[in-house]
Design a protein around this motif. Sequence first.
Motif, PDB file in Angstrom:
ATOM      1  N   ALA A  23       0.830  -1.203   0.000  1.00 40.59           N
ATOM      2  CA  ALA A  23       0.000   0.000   0.000  1.00 40.59           C
ATOM      3  C   ALA A  23       0.870   1.260   0.000  1.00 40.59           C
ATOM      4  O   ALA A  23       1.836   1.359   0.751  1.00 40.59           O
ATOM      5  CB  ALA A  23      -0.924   0.010   1.209  1.00 40.59           C
ATOM      6  N   ILE A  24       0.505   2.222  -0.844  1.00 38.92           N
ATOM      7  CA  ILE A  24       1.235   3.480  -0.964  1.00 38.92           C
ATOM      8  C   ILE A  24       0.281   4.630  -0.696  1.00 38.92           C
ATOM      9  O   ILE A  24      -0.862   4.613  -1.159  1.00 38.92           O
ATOM     10  CB  ILE A  24       1.801   3.648  -2.392  1.00 38.92           C
ATOM     11  N   SER A  25       0.748   5.626   0.045  1.00 38.38           N
ATOM     12  CA  SER A  25      -0.016   6.860   0.214  1.00 38.38           C
ATOM     13  C   SER A  25       0.954   8.025   0.144  1.00 38.38           C
ATOM     14  O   SER A  25       2.146   7.868   0.343  1.00 38.38           O
ATOM     15  CB  SER A  25      -0.774   6.877   1.549  1.00 38.38           C
ATOM     16  N   SER A  26       0.407   9.182  -0.185  1.00 38.97           N
ATOM     17  CA  SER A  26       1.251  10.370  -0.177  1.00 38.97           C
ATOM     18  C   SER A  26       0.388  11.610  -0.028  1.00 38.97           C
ATOM     19  O   SER A  26      -0.818  11.585  -0.282  1.00 38.97           O
ATOM     20  CB  SER A  26       2.103  10.482  -1.446  1.00 38.97           C
ATOM     21  N   THR A  27       1.045  12.667   0.396  1.00 41.84           N
ATOM     22  CA  THR A  27       0.438  13.996   0.390  1.00 41.84           C
ATOM     23  C   THR A  27       1.340  14.876  -0.469  1.00 41.84           C
ATOM     24  O   THR A  27       2.531  14.602  -0.625  1.00 41.84           O
ATOM     25  CB  THR A  27       0.334  14.587   1.813  1.00 41.84           C
ATOM     26  N   TYR A  28       0.753  15.905  -1.048  1.00 39.66           N
ATOM     27  CA  TYR A  28       1.555  16.832  -1.840  1.00 39.66           C
ATOM     28  C   TYR A  28       0.941  18.215  -1.793  1.00 39.66           C
ATOM     29  O   TYR A  28      -0.262  18.380  -1.590  1.00 39.66           O
ATOM     30  CB  TYR A  28       1.746  16.344  -3.277  1.00 39.66           C
ATOM     31  N   GLN A  29       1.805  19.226  -1.920  1.00 41.05           N
ATOM     32  CA  GLN A  29       1.362  20.614  -1.948  1.00 41.05           C
ATOM     33  C   GLN A  29       2.479  21.497  -2.453  1.00 41.05           C
ATOM     34  O   GLN A  29       3.629  21.099  -2.514  1.00 41.05           O
ATOM     35  CB  GLN A  29       0.877  21.072  -0.581  1.00 41.05           C
ATOM     36  N   GLY A  30       2.096  22.698  -2.821  1.00 41.64           N
ATOM     37  CA  GLY A  30       3.049  23.677  -3.315  1.00 41.64           C
ATOM     38  C   GLY A  30       2.713  24.109  -4.726  1.00 41.64           C
ATOM     39  O   GLY A  30       2.039  23.393  -5.463  1.00 41.64           O
ATOM     40  N   GLY A  31       3.161  25.300  -5.082  1.00 36.60           N
ATOM     41  CA  GLY A  31       2.832  25.836  -6.396  1.00 36.60           C
ATOM     42  C   GLY A  31       1.334  26.045  -6.511  1.00 36.60           C
ATOM     43  O   GLY A  31       0.711  26.634  -5.636  1.00 36.60           O
ATOM     44  N   ARG A  32       0.734  25.500  -7.552  1.00 35.90           N
ATOM     45  CA  ARG A  32      -0.710  25.642  -7.776  1.00 35.90           C
ATOM     46  C   ARG A  32      -1.546  24.664  -6.955  1.00 35.90           C
ATOM     47  O   ARG A  32      -2.777  24.729  -6.971  1.00 35.90           O
ATOM     48  CB  ARG A  32      -1.027  25.449  -9.254  1.00 35.90           C
ATOM     49  N   ILE A  33      -0.890  23.749  -6.227  1.00 33.51           N
ATOM     50  CA  ILE A  33      -1.601  22.743  -5.430  1.00 33.51           C
ATOM     51  C   ILE A  33      -1.681  23.203  -3.986  1.00 33.51           C
ATOM     52  O   ILE A  33      -0.660  23.311  -3.290  1.00 33.51           O
ATOM     53  CB  ILE A  33      -0.892  21.370  -5.483  1.00 33.51           C
ATOM     54  N   LEU A  34      -2.901  23.464  -3.505  1.00 36.66           N
ATOM     55  CA  LEU A  34      -3.106  23.823  -2.106  1.00 36.66           C
ATOM     56  C   LEU A  34      -2.894  22.598  -1.223  1.00 36.66           C
ATOM     57  O   LEU A  34      -2.148  22.638  -0.253  1.00 36.66           O
ATOM     58  CB  LEU A  34      -4.508  24.403  -1.908  1.00 36.66           C
ATOM     59  N   PRO A  72       7.911  -5.351  -9.630  1.00 39.63           N
ATOM     60  CA  PRO A  72       9.208  -5.094  -9.007  1.00 39.63           C
ATOM     61  C   PRO A  72       9.611  -3.620  -9.003  1.00 39.63           C
ATOM     62  O   PRO A  72      10.300  -3.169  -8.104  1.00 39.63           O
ATOM     63  CB  PRO A  72      10.189  -5.904  -9.849  1.00 39.63           C
ATOM     64  N   ASN A  73       9.173  -2.865 -10.012  1.00 36.08           N
ATOM     65  CA  ASN A  73       9.515  -1.440 -10.063  1.00 36.08           C
ATOM     66  C   ASN A  73       8.339  -0.598 -10.568  1.00 36.08           C
ATOM     67  O   ASN A  73       8.534   0.495 -11.087  1.00 36.08           O
ATOM     68  CB  ASN A  73      10.764  -1.198 -10.915  1.00 36.08           C
ATOM     69  N   THR A  74       7.106  -1.121 -10.414  1.00 39.59           N
ATOM     70  CA  THR A  74       5.930  -0.398 -10.913  1.00 39.59           C
ATOM     71  C   THR A  74       4.897  -0.182  -9.818  1.00 39.59           C
ATOM     72  O   THR A  74       4.748  -0.997  -8.911  1.00 39.59           O
ATOM     73  CB  THR A  74       5.279  -1.138 -12.094  1.00 39.59           C
ATOM     74  N   ILE A  75       4.190   0.947  -9.956  1.00 39.78           N
ATOM     75  CA  ILE A  75       3.139   1.305  -9.008  1.00 39.78           C
ATOM     76  C   ILE A  75       1.976   1.914  -9.778  1.00 39.78           C
ATOM     77  O   ILE A  75       2.127   2.333 -10.928  1.00 39.78           O
ATOM     78  CB  ILE A  75       3.633   2.300  -7.930  1.00 39.78           C
ATOM     79  N   GLU A  76       0.798   1.925  -9.142  1.00 40.60           N
ATOM     80  CA  GLU A  76      -0.334   2.652  -9.687  1.00 40.60           C
ATOM     81  C   GLU A  76      -0.976   3.442  -8.561  1.00 40.60           C
ATOM     82  O   GLU A  76      -0.994   2.996  -7.410  1.00 40.60           O
ATOM     83  CB  GLU A  76      -1.333   1.744 -10.389  1.00 40.60           C
ATOM     84  N   LEU A  77      -1.465   4.640  -8.908  1.00 41.53           N
ATOM     85  CA  LEU A  77      -1.997   5.563  -7.909  1.00 41.53           C
ATOM     86  C   LEU A  77      -3.289   6.214  -8.393  1.00 41.53           C
ATOM     87  O   LEU A  77      -3.482   6.398  -9.598  1.00 41.53           O
ATOM     88  CB  LEU A  77      -0.992   6.693  -7.634  1.00 41.53           C
ATOM     89  N   LEU A  78      -4.122   6.575  -7.444  1.00 43.27           N
ATOM     90  CA  LEU A  78      -5.226   7.493  -7.665  1.00 43.27           C
ATOM     91  C   LEU A  78      -4.866   8.762  -6.917  1.00 43.27           C
ATOM     92  O   LEU A  78      -4.304   8.697  -5.819  1.00 43.27           O
ATOM     93  CB  LEU A  78      -6.542   6.922  -7.133  1.00 43.27           C
ATOM     94  N   PHE A  79      -5.169   9.924  -7.488  1.00 41.59           N
ATOM     95  CA  PHE A  79      -4.826  11.172  -6.814  1.00 41.59           C
ATOM     96  C   PHE A  79      -5.995  12.141  -6.851  1.00 41.59           C
ATOM     97  O   PHE A  79      -6.874  12.064  -7.711  1.00 41.59           O
ATOM     98  CB  PHE A  79      -3.567  11.803  -7.414  1.00 41.59           C
ATOM     99  N   GLN A  80      -5.982  13.030  -5.875  1.00 43.74           N
ATOM    100  CA  GLN A  80      -6.972  14.101  -5.802  1.00 43.74           C
ATOM    101  C   GLN A  80      -6.293  15.329  -5.222  1.00 43.74           C
ATOM    102  O   GLN A  80      -5.348  15.211  -4.451  1.00 43.74           O
ATOM    103  CB  GLN A  80      -8.156  13.699  -4.935  1.00 43.74           C
ATOM    104  N   CYS A  81      -6.778  16.501  -5.648  1.00 42.21           N
ATOM    105  CA  CYS A  81      -6.183  17.719  -5.119  1.00 42.21           C
ATOM    106  C   CYS A  81      -7.174  18.871  -5.154  1.00 42.21           C
ATOM    107  O   CYS A  81      -8.163  18.842  -5.896  1.00 42.21           O
ATOM    108  CB  CYS A  81      -4.916  18.102  -5.889  1.00 42.21           C
TER     109      CYS A  81
END
Length: 126
Positions: A41-52, A63-72
């Motif tokens: 399981a992977i999670s992340s937060t992000y912000q900065g620039g145009r992203i509040l 072995p070296n691949t991931i898939e994500l859903l994102f919202q901002c």
Amino acid sequence: MQTSFSRISERLNDRRFAVASNSHGLSGSDTVFHYLVEGDAISSTYQGGRILIGQQVGRVTGPNTIELLFQCLTTESELLAGWSRGTVGVDHAGRTTLAFEWGWLSGATGGGESRYLELLAEKQEK
């Protein structure tokens, strides 16, 4: 024995990344992504620039691949969501790299490709 999950975890868990390139996307050089990994399981937060504020959730797919859903939520109060499939790599200096193909699911149309580079330790304290 090291599994694909543990290799991805070693490269992503509690590490921060900045945008190296992002075609047609909102995140830019001022956007910082902070990843956490638990098992596959992977999670992340992000912000900065145009992203509040932004969030991602995903999983290890190889072995070296991931898939994500994102919202901002953008600084212009736009609420956006999308998907991405990516590859985790290493550059010549030993820093983790991420390369994604992505698309919008809600709030915008289209998609693109993006690349990210692990921030050095002294820049991660921001």
